[in-house]
Design a protein around this motif. Structure first.
Motif, PDB file in Angstrom:
ATOM      1  N   LEU A   1      57.481  34.104  61.050  1.00 19.36           N
ATOM      2  CA  LEU A   1      58.325  33.797  62.208  1.00 19.36           C
ATOM      3  C   LEU A   1      57.774  34.436  63.480  1.00 19.36           C
ATOM      4  N   VAL A   2      57.375  35.709  63.392  1.00 18.60           N
ATOM      5  CA  VAL A   2      56.832  36.392  64.565  1.00 18.60           C
ATOM      6  C   VAL A   2      55.533  35.729  65.019  1.00 18.60           C
ATOM      7  N   SER A   3      54.666  35.381  64.056  1.00 10.32           N
ATOM      8  CA  SER A   3      53.409  34.720  64.402  1.00 10.32           C
ATOM      9  C   SER A   3      53.658  33.366  65.054  1.00 10.32           C
ATOM     10  N   ALA A   4      54.624  32.610  64.499  1.00 16.34           N
ATOM     11  CA  ALA A   4      54.941  31.302  65.082  1.00 16.34           C
ATOM     12  C   ALA A   4      55.513  31.458  66.486  1.00 16.34           C
ATOM     13  N   PHE A   5      56.329  32.508  66.680  1.00 21.46           N
ATOM     14  CA  PHE A   5      56.920  32.755  67.996  1.00 21.46           C
ATOM     15  C   PHE A   5      55.839  33.006  69.044  1.00 21.46           C
ATOM     16  N   MET A   6      54.740  33.641  68.638  1.00 24.03           N
ATOM     17  CA  MET A   6      53.661  33.934  69.581  1.00 24.03           C
ATOM     18  C   MET A   6      52.639  32.809  69.676  1.00 24.03           C
ATOM     19  N   VAL A   7      52.403  32.101  68.573  1.00 22.86           N
ATOM     20  CA  VAL A   7      51.331  31.114  68.544  1.00 22.86           C
ATOM     21  C   VAL A   7      51.769  29.773  69.124  1.00 22.86           C
ATOM     22  N   VAL A   8      53.010  29.367  68.858  1.00 21.62           N
ATOM     23  CA  VAL A   8      53.462  28.038  69.292  1.00 21.62           C
ATOM     24  C   VAL A   8      53.333  27.849  70.806  1.00 21.62           C
ATOM     25  N   PRO A   9      53.778  28.793  71.657  1.00 16.55           N
ATOM     26  CA  PRO A   9      53.573  28.587  73.106  1.00 16.55           C
ATOM     27  C   PRO A   9      52.102  28.462  73.494  1.00 16.55           C
ATOM     28  N   ILE A  10      51.229  29.245  72.833  1.00 13.35           N
ATOM     29  CA  ILE A  10      49.801  29.164  73.140  1.00 13.35           C
ATOM     30  C   ILE A  10      49.251  27.794  72.781  1.00 13.35           C
ATOM     31  N   VAL A  11      49.674  27.271  71.624  1.00 10.05           N
ATOM     32  CA  VAL A  11      49.204  25.950  71.195  1.00 10.05           C
ATOM     33  C   VAL A  11      49.687  24.872  72.155  1.00 10.05           C
ATOM     34  N   LEU A  12      50.951  24.965  72.575  1.00 16.13           N
ATOM     35  CA  LEU A  12      51.492  23.962  73.496  1.00 16.13           C
ATOM     36  C   LEU A  12      50.778  24.005  74.847  1.00 16.13           C
ATOM     37  N   ILE A  13      50.485  25.206  75.341  1.00 20.48           N
ATOM     38  CA  ILE A  13      49.756  25.325  76.607  1.00 20.48           C
ATOM     39  C   ILE A  13      48.348  24.766  76.465  1.00 20.48           C
ATOM     40  N   ALA A  14      47.703  25.041  75.318  1.00 19.79           N
ATOM     41  CA  ALA A  14      46.350  24.519  75.103  1.00 19.79           C
ATOM     42  C   ALA A  14      46.351  22.998  75.039  1.00 19.79           C
ATOM     43  N   LEU A  15      47.335  22.421  74.356  1.00 12.65           N
ATOM     44  CA  LEU A  15      47.410  20.954  74.280  1.00 12.65           C
ATOM     45  C   LEU A  15      47.615  20.343  75.666  1.00 12.65           C
TER      46      LEU A  15
END
Length: 282
Positions: free
Chosen positions: A29-43
């Motif tokens: 959950l913590v990893s997803a909380f940090m990674v998901v915004p980065i992935v969305l910004i990269a996309l």
């Protein structure tokens, strides 16, 4: 006849497995909380302008393009701001290690009156809000005619990074056995030479990790650089001041450009991160 063995109580093992599963789930959950915004910004950064402006927006862009990133890097002031960020980060690393590493060595090797109070005082500097430090420093820079320079940003970032550098390097030097340093002195080395030739090479991975940590801190700092500069801003300050009038593609590209260097630095030194706290990696 042998006595029958009592039944095995498997409840502690089940509790341990459930506890381990709970820890893993929390980490996910913590990893997803940090990674998901980065992935969305990269996309979004690798999407075309039409994909970003389209409504309703799709999770995965229909068309990938470097148009957004290209327009960001061709914007006025982006490359000078990028150079200012790199210079400020390198200068901050240099001065933080030059001043902070000897202080950390003193905390690790010497016992002196007020040692605990000194540690607390160092931490209090980090407890102060950046505005409390930036405004008085900006006034001093104006009087010394150092305002709107990379040197001014370097001084602000060094003040912010020094407490962390001192405490981290103290933990690194504590992990180096004193017996090695004493053995070098027995064979004729002075205290300073033994520290330079014996302690520093052994602590080098941790010092490198501390240097990268300081660089990332300088790279991500915005408010101090915004207060003390106007025409020679760092990249985060440049992006922050342009957000009010910038287009949506510029914001996504700017966010991605700020995230990537920090991620790259952390990936490069991830093996040495634990050494920052004096932990030996096997």
């Amino acid at each position: 006849m042998t006595a029958a063995l009592p039944p095995i109580d498997r409840r502690p093992l089940r509790r341990r497995r459930w506890r381990a599963a709970g820890v893993q789930f929390a980490c996910v959950l913590v990893s997803a909380f940090m990674v998901v915004p980065i992935v969305l910004i990269a996309l979004a950064a690798f999407s075309s302008r039409d994909s970003i402006d389209a409504y309703p927006k799709t999770l995965i862009p229909r068309q990938f393009s470097t148009e957004t990133l290209s327009s960001f890097f061709h914007a006025t002031g982006t490359f000078p701001a990028l150079g200012n960020s790199i210079l400020a980060g390198l200068y901050t690393v240099f001065w933080s290690l030059v001043i902070g590493a000897p202080a950390g060595y003193a905390l690790a090797r010497y016992a002196f009156r007020g040692k605990d109070a000194y540690r607390l005082f160092v931490l209090l500097v980090r407890a102060l809000p950046i505005v409390v430090l930036s405004v008085p420093l900006a006034t001093v820079f104006l009087r010394l005619r150092l305002d709107d320079t990379v040197l001014a940003v370097t001084l602000v970032h060094t003040v912010l990074a020094l407490p962390t550098t001192v405490l981290i390097t103290a933990g690194i030097f504590v992990a180096v056995p004193t017996d090695l340093e004493e053995a070098a002195q027995v064979f004729g080395c002075s205290r300073r030479r033994a520290a330079w030739q014996v302690v520093v090479p052994l602590a080098l991975p941790g010092l490198a990790a501390s240097a990268i940590f300081t660089f990332v801190l300088s790279w991500n700092e915005i408010l101090g650089a915004t207060v003390v500069t106007l025409g020679h801003r760092t990249l985060p300050a440049q992006v922050l001041t342009a957000l009010g009038e910038a287009s949506t593609p510029y914001r996504f590209a700017g966010g991605f450009a700020l995230i990537v260097p920090a991620l790259v630095f952390i990936l490069v030194i991830r093996r040495y991160l634990l050494n920052m706290w004096g932990t030996t990696l096997r």
